[in-house]
Design a protein around this motif. Structure first.
Motif, PDB file in Angstrom:
ATOM      1  N   LEU A 136       0.826  -1.212   0.000  1.00  0.00           N
ATOM      2  CA  LEU A 136       0.000   0.000   0.000  1.00  0.00           C
ATOM      3  C   LEU A 136       0.857   1.257   0.000  1.00  0.00           C
ATOM      4  CD1 LEU A 136      -2.804  -1.042   2.509  1.00  0.00           C
ATOM      5  CD2 LEU A 136      -3.046  -0.710   0.048  1.00  0.00           C
ATOM      6  N   ILE A 137       1.890   1.268   0.822  1.00  0.00           N
ATOM      7  CA  ILE A 137       2.766   2.440   0.903  1.00  0.00           C
ATOM      8  C   ILE A 137       3.444   2.702  -0.438  1.00  0.00           C
ATOM      9  CG2 ILE A 137       4.903   3.322   1.924  1.00  0.00           C
ATOM     10  CD1 ILE A 137       4.069   1.871   4.516  1.00  0.00           C
ATOM     11  N   VAL A 138       3.975   1.650  -1.048  1.00  0.00           N
ATOM     12  CA  VAL A 138       4.706   1.809  -2.310  1.00  0.00           C
ATOM     13  C   VAL A 138       3.754   2.183  -3.449  1.00  0.00           C
ATOM     14  CG1 VAL A 138       6.079   0.626  -4.057  1.00  0.00           C
ATOM     15  CG2 VAL A 138       6.576   0.286  -1.631  1.00  0.00           C
ATOM     16  N   GLU A 139       2.633   1.458  -3.561  1.00  0.00           N
ATOM     17  CA  GLU A 139       1.701   1.712  -4.663  1.00  0.00           C
ATOM     18  C   GLU A 139       1.147   3.136  -4.601  1.00  0.00           C
ATOM     19  OE1 GLU A 139       0.809   0.033  -7.316  1.00  0.00           O
ATOM     20  OE2 GLU A 139       0.654  -2.119  -6.920  1.00  0.00           O
ATOM     21  N   PHE A 140       0.579   3.507  -3.469  1.00  0.00           N
ATOM     22  CA  PHE A 140      -0.022   4.836  -3.375  1.00  0.00           C
ATOM     23  C   PHE A 140       1.047   5.933  -3.324  1.00  0.00           C
ATOM     24  CE2 PHE A 140      -3.807   2.407  -2.211  1.00  0.00           C
ATOM     25  CZ  PHE A 140      -4.778   3.109  -2.896  1.00  0.00           C
ATOM     26  N   GLY A 141       2.222   5.617  -2.760  1.00  0.00           N
ATOM     27  CA  GLY A 141       3.309   6.597  -2.761  1.00  0.00           C
ATOM     28  C   GLY A 141       3.764   6.926  -4.174  1.00  0.00           C
ATOM     29  N   LEU A 142       3.949   5.884  -4.988  1.00  0.00           N
ATOM     30  CA  LEU A 142       4.331   6.106  -6.385  1.00  0.00           C
ATOM     31  C   LEU A 142       3.231   6.833  -7.150  1.00  0.00           C
ATOM     32  CD1 LEU A 142       6.016   2.695  -7.352  1.00  0.00           C
ATOM     33  CD2 LEU A 142       7.137   4.919  -7.137  1.00  0.00           C
ATOM     34  N   PHE A 143       1.985   6.469  -6.889  1.00  0.00           N
ATOM     35  CA  PHE A 143       0.870   7.079  -7.597  1.00  0.00           C
ATOM     36  C   PHE A 143       0.787   8.573  -7.309  1.00  0.00           C
ATOM     37  CE2 PHE A 143      -3.863   7.473  -8.371  1.00  0.00           C
ATOM     38  CZ  PHE A 143      -3.788   7.231  -9.738  1.00  0.00           C
ATOM     39  N   ILE A 144       0.941   8.938  -6.059  1.00  0.00           N
ATOM     40  CA  ILE A 144       0.907  10.357  -5.681  1.00  0.00           C
ATOM     41  C   ILE A 144       2.092  11.104  -6.289  1.00  0.00           C
ATOM     42  CG2 ILE A 144       1.100  11.961  -3.739  1.00  0.00           C
ATOM     43  CD1 ILE A 144      -0.463   9.856  -2.084  1.00  0.00           C
ATOM     44  N   ALA A 145       3.276  10.489  -6.250  1.00  0.00           N
ATOM     45  CA  ALA A 145       4.461  11.125  -6.829  1.00  0.00           C
ATOM     46  C   ALA A 145       4.298  11.318  -8.336  1.00  0.00           C
ATOM     47  CB  ALA A 145       5.697  10.284  -6.538  1.00  0.00           C
ATOM     48  N   GLY A 146       3.785  10.287  -9.018  1.00  0.00           N
ATOM     49  CA  GLY A 146       3.564  10.405 -10.456  1.00  0.00           C
ATOM     50  C   GLY A 146       2.545  11.476 -10.781  1.00  0.00           C
ATOM     51  N   LEU A 147       1.489  11.564  -9.973  1.00  0.00           N
ATOM     52  CA  LEU A 147       0.462  12.577 -10.184  1.00  0.00           C
ATOM     53  C   LEU A 147       1.037  13.986 -10.008  1.00  0.00           C
ATOM     54  CD1 LEU A 147      -2.493  13.368 -10.591  1.00  0.00           C
ATOM     55  CD2 LEU A 147      -2.871  12.992  -8.143  1.00  0.00           C
ATOM     56  N   ILE A 148       1.863  14.165  -8.991  1.00  0.00           N
ATOM     57  CA  ILE A 148       2.483  15.475  -8.754  1.00  0.00           C
ATOM     58  C   ILE A 148       3.375  15.863  -9.933  1.00  0.00           C
ATOM     59  CG2 ILE A 148       4.164  16.703  -7.318  1.00  0.00           C
ATOM     60  CD1 ILE A 148       3.037  15.147  -4.922  1.00  0.00           C
ATOM     61  N   LEU A 149       4.159  14.919 -10.427  1.00  0.00           N
ATOM     62  CA  LEU A 149       5.030  15.212 -11.569  1.00  0.00           C
ATOM     63  C   LEU A 149       4.218  15.553 -12.811  1.00  0.00           C
ATOM     64  CD1 LEU A 149       7.801  12.501 -11.109  1.00  0.00           C
ATOM     65  CD2 LEU A 149       8.073  14.977 -10.911  1.00  0.00           C
ATOM     66  N   TYR A 150       3.112  14.832 -13.018  1.00  0.00           N
ATOM     67  CA  TYR A 150       2.272  15.116 -14.173  1.00  0.00           C
ATOM     68  C   TYR A 150       1.655  16.512 -14.075  1.00  0.00           C
ATOM     69  CZ  TYR A 150      -1.326  14.746 -17.733  1.00  0.00           C
ATOM     70  OH  TYR A 150      -2.115  14.977 -18.832  1.00  0.00           O
ATOM     71  N   LEU A 151       1.168  16.852 -12.907  1.00  0.00           N
ATOM     72  CA  LEU A 151       0.559  18.171 -12.724  1.00  0.00           C
ATOM     73  C   LEU A 151       1.581  19.292 -12.880  1.00  0.00           C
ATOM     74  CD1 LEU A 151      -1.812  17.432  -9.698  1.00  0.00           C
ATOM     75  CD2 LEU A 151      -2.437  17.666 -12.110  1.00  0.00           C
ATOM     76  N   SER A 152       2.836  19.013 -12.484  1.00  0.00           N
ATOM     77  CA  SER A 152       3.881  20.036 -12.638  1.00  0.00           C
ATOM     78  C   SER A 152       4.313  20.192 -14.094  1.00  0.00           C
ATOM     79  CB  SER A 152       5.094  19.675 -11.775  1.00  0.00           C
ATOM     80  OG  SER A 152       5.783  18.556 -12.298  1.00  0.00           O
TER      81      SER A 152
END
Length: 223
Positions: A136-152
């Motif tokens: 859970l930590i890895v999956e959602f952590g990566l998902f949030i990080a990827g989302l932040i990079l996409y939005l930036s």
């Protein structure tokens, strides 16, 4: 890995601003899109073994065409080549081709030792799925990080970007639900439900068109 693959697709937008988000998702998730097709055709096999890992009851008996490292490198070359043929953009084609085998890399961390290096070759995997909290930590952590990079790397074209945000919420919700549900009854059900992953490609393309890419102070639309 599930959300992690979408995370890399979103993060890749920063490196490939001209690529459609749908194309990036197709590349990152190509192995999982191909797998149910090969499963239904009988070229690859899976068994349902409740408890084989903490996260998934699936025992991946054989999937060398869709999930071996060698074949993912081959599929990456082919997908990158198709993109170059259609768009004549070598940089973006290279990134799309390189993105595809990252699927194997993420799965290497998540899977038990069932990932083949090449068809008929040794199988590897670190077994992250044996721990639900770590997964859970890895999956959602990566998902949030990827989302932040996409939005930036993008900006809204206006409005609420329903296509993009509905996809983000749907992916998070369906992944969370998959961890709570009962094991699927038969393999055919798994294959048919997994085919729905193809819908994420046009959905991502639709959502990506609602945001404008920014790179080196140059804004370009998804194509």
């Amino acid at each position: 890995m599930f959300l992690g693959h979408f995370a890399l697709a979103m993060a890749a937008k920063k490196l490939a601003p001209k690529a459609s988000l749908g194309t990036l998702v197709l590349s990152a998730q190509f192995a999982d899109c191909l797998w149910p097709v090969l499963l239904l055709l009988g070229f690859e096999q899976v068994r349902i073994v409740p408890g084989i890992t903490r996260v998934t009851p699936l025992d991946f008996v054989s999937y060398p065409i869709s999930h071996s490292l060698l074949m993912q490198l081959v599929w990456g070359l082919l997908l990158g080549g198709v993109y170059f043929f259609l768009r004549h953009d070598s940089r973006t084609a290279t990134i799309i081709g390189a993105l595809l085998p990252t699927h194997w890399l993420l799965d290497y961390f998540a899977h038990r030792p069932d990932l083949p290096l090449y068809p008929g070759g040794p199988r590897v995997g670190l077994g992250m799925r044996n721990s639900l909290p770590l997964t859970l930590i890895v999956e959602f952590g990566l998902f949030i990080a990827g989302l932040i990079l996409y939005l930036s790397a993008t900006r809204s074209q206006g409005g609420w970007n329903y296509g993009f945000w509905s996809l983000v919420l749907f992916l998070a919700a369906i992944y969370a639900a998959s961890l709570c549900g009962a094991p699927p009854p038969i393999v055919r059900t798994i294959a048919l439900s997994a085919l729905a992953l193809w819908l994420a490609v046009p959905w991502a393309a639709w959502g990506g068109r609602q945001r404008q890419a920014m790179a080196a102070n140059l804004r370009v639309r998804d194509r």
